[in-house]
Enzyme design. Structure first.
Site, short mmCIF file in Angstrom:
data_model
loop_
_atom_site.label_atom_id
_atom_site.label_comp_id
_atom_site.label_asym_id
_atom_site.label_seq_id
_atom_site.Cartn_x
_atom_site.Cartn_y
_atom_site.Cartn_z
CD GLU A 56 47.47 49.94 116.62
OE1 GLU A 56 48.85 49.41 116.50
OE2 GLU A 56 47.33 50.47 117.55
CG ASN A 92 51.17 50.13 113.83
OD1 ASN A 92 51.82 50.49 113.15
ND2 ASN A 92 49.96 50.29 113.75
N1 CDT Z 1 50.39 49.31 118.99
C1 CDT Z 1 50.25 48.42 119.95
O1 CDT Z 1 49.33 48.34 120.74
N2 CDT Z 1 51.39 47.74 120.16
C2 CDT Z 1 51.71 46.94 121.30
C3 CDT Z 1 53.09 46.98 121.75
C4 CDT Z 1 53.41 46.54 123.00
S1 CDT Z 1 54.08 47.96 123.87
C5 CDT Z 1 54.91 47.08 125.09
C6 CDT Z 1 51.33 45.53 120.95
O2 CDT Z 1 50.66 44.87 122.06
O3 CDT Z 1 51.62 44.72 119.98
#
Ligand code: CDT
Length: 347
Positions: A47, A219
């Site tokens: 991503e 990420n």
């Molecule tokens: N980039 C991304 O979507 N990261 C989210 C972090 C969660 S924020 C609580 C993920 O679901 O891994």
């Protein structure tokens, strides 16, 4: 009959706030050459591959815009060399990036580029945007300002077929009347982006189109106490272990429940020496087993030969949707986003 192809996740380690896109693209090209050496046909990048994961920062307009792509990604002077190498090596790629459309909306986007056709076959825009619009008050909190910088994706969950990857694929026009073609054509793919992987609805939308391989970059912060919540206080190390556990859990369980292969590709490592992202890029089979997984927290190619025929067991037996799904009982899923609990008991 086996329908095999060799695929890879190209995991990408730390990228700092001031790292130019051209420097990142050079690293991606090195990973593509490594893929070519081991005869990989399809590579999935993470991503927002091209820059640091900027939604963690509250940014002024000029710095923010530099993280976005404006116009067709294949025309971007910074990124064009990647598409040229993809074509030259004959390797299809999935690439995530921040997209600013002509009307000014920002999307967290990925594209599927076919080396054979030399063009983008499909675009996907992230639907589930996590985090907050406003930064947290606590100065030490790690932010996730995706709701501030991006608009929810407007392209739905578009499943598609990619040409030239498996031999003897059945083609339109060669089929006899009444002949079943399920599991015999060119591969059916779907793309998700990071947080989407935690939502079973997203996977199911693709598997109702027969998806045989679902690909996504991510990420995921190793320690995001303000966002994850949780009853137990955890050390940063415990939180990172838990984040990796959940990342594996959603990939394995959804691959199994949708009888499809999946590839996850991490942006990982410590950006600017301090923002820790989990690694764990993985390739998972339709029975929910991980068949290849990253061993490092840096740039790494994780590859495997996958046989799409392995999807048939689940798609035709345990999860034969046409025979077993009961759509008359699922109405609520499409009628409300939130939760409506049953009434309280009187005593
Ligand atoms: N980039 C991304 O979507 N990261 C989210 C972090 C969660 S924020 C609580 C993920 O679901 O891994």
């Amino acid at each position: 009959m086996a329908r095999e192809l060799k695929v890879a996740a190209a995991q990408v380690g730390a990228i700092d706030r001031d790292t130019p896109k051209t420097a990142v693209v050079s690293r991606l090209i090195s990973l593509l050459h490594e893929a070519a050496d081991s005869k990989v046909q399809l590579v999935v990048f993470p991503e927002c591959t091209l820059t640091t994961f900027f939604p963690r920062h509250l940014l002024q307009a000029e710095e923010l815009e530099a993280f976005f792509e404006h116009g067709e990604i294949t025309d971007s002077p910074d990124v064009m060399p990647l598409f040229e190498v993809s074509r030259k090596l004959g390797i299809d790629i999935v690439l995530g990036y921040a997209e600013r459309n002509p009307e000014g909306a920002g999307y967290n986007t990925c594209i599927y580029f076919s080396a054979l056709e030399g063009r983008i076959l499909q675009k996907y825009r992230k639907i589930h945007l996590p985090g907050t619009k406003e930064p947290f008050k606590e100065p030490d909190a790690t932010n996730q300002l995706e709701k501030r910088y991006f608009t929810p994706g407007d392209l739905g969950f578009p499943a598609f077929r990619a040409p030239g990857l498996v031999s003897d694929a059945v083609k339109k026009g060669t089929v006899q009347a009444g002949e079943t073609t399920a599991g015999k054509g060119d591969p059916i793919f779907g793309m998700l982006i990071c947080n989407d992987r935690r939502w079973p609805e997203a996977w199911r939308m693709y598997s109702q189109k027969g998806a045989e391989l679902i690909m996504f970059g991510f990420n995921t912060g190793g320690h995001m106490a303000h966002l994850w919540g949780g009853r137990k206080a955890m050390t940063p190390e415990q939180a990172k272990t838990e984040a990796l556990f959940h990342s594996r859990l959603v990939q394995q369980s959804n691959s199994y429940m949708n009888a499809c292969w999946s590839i996850s590709s991490a942006r990982c490592g410590k950006d600017d020496g301090k923002y820790d992202l989990i690694a764990g890029s993985a390739i998972c089979d339709p029975e929910g087993h991980i068949v290849a997984e990253a061993q490092t927290e840096g740039d790494e190619l994780v590859s495997a030969v996958i046989d799409l025929e392995d999807c048939r067991q689940g798609k035709e037996k345990t999860f034969d949707f046409a025979r077993h799904r009961r759509i008359e009982a699922y109405g609520l899923i499409n009628q409300q986003a939130g939760v409506s609990e049953p009434e309280l008991l009187e005593k």
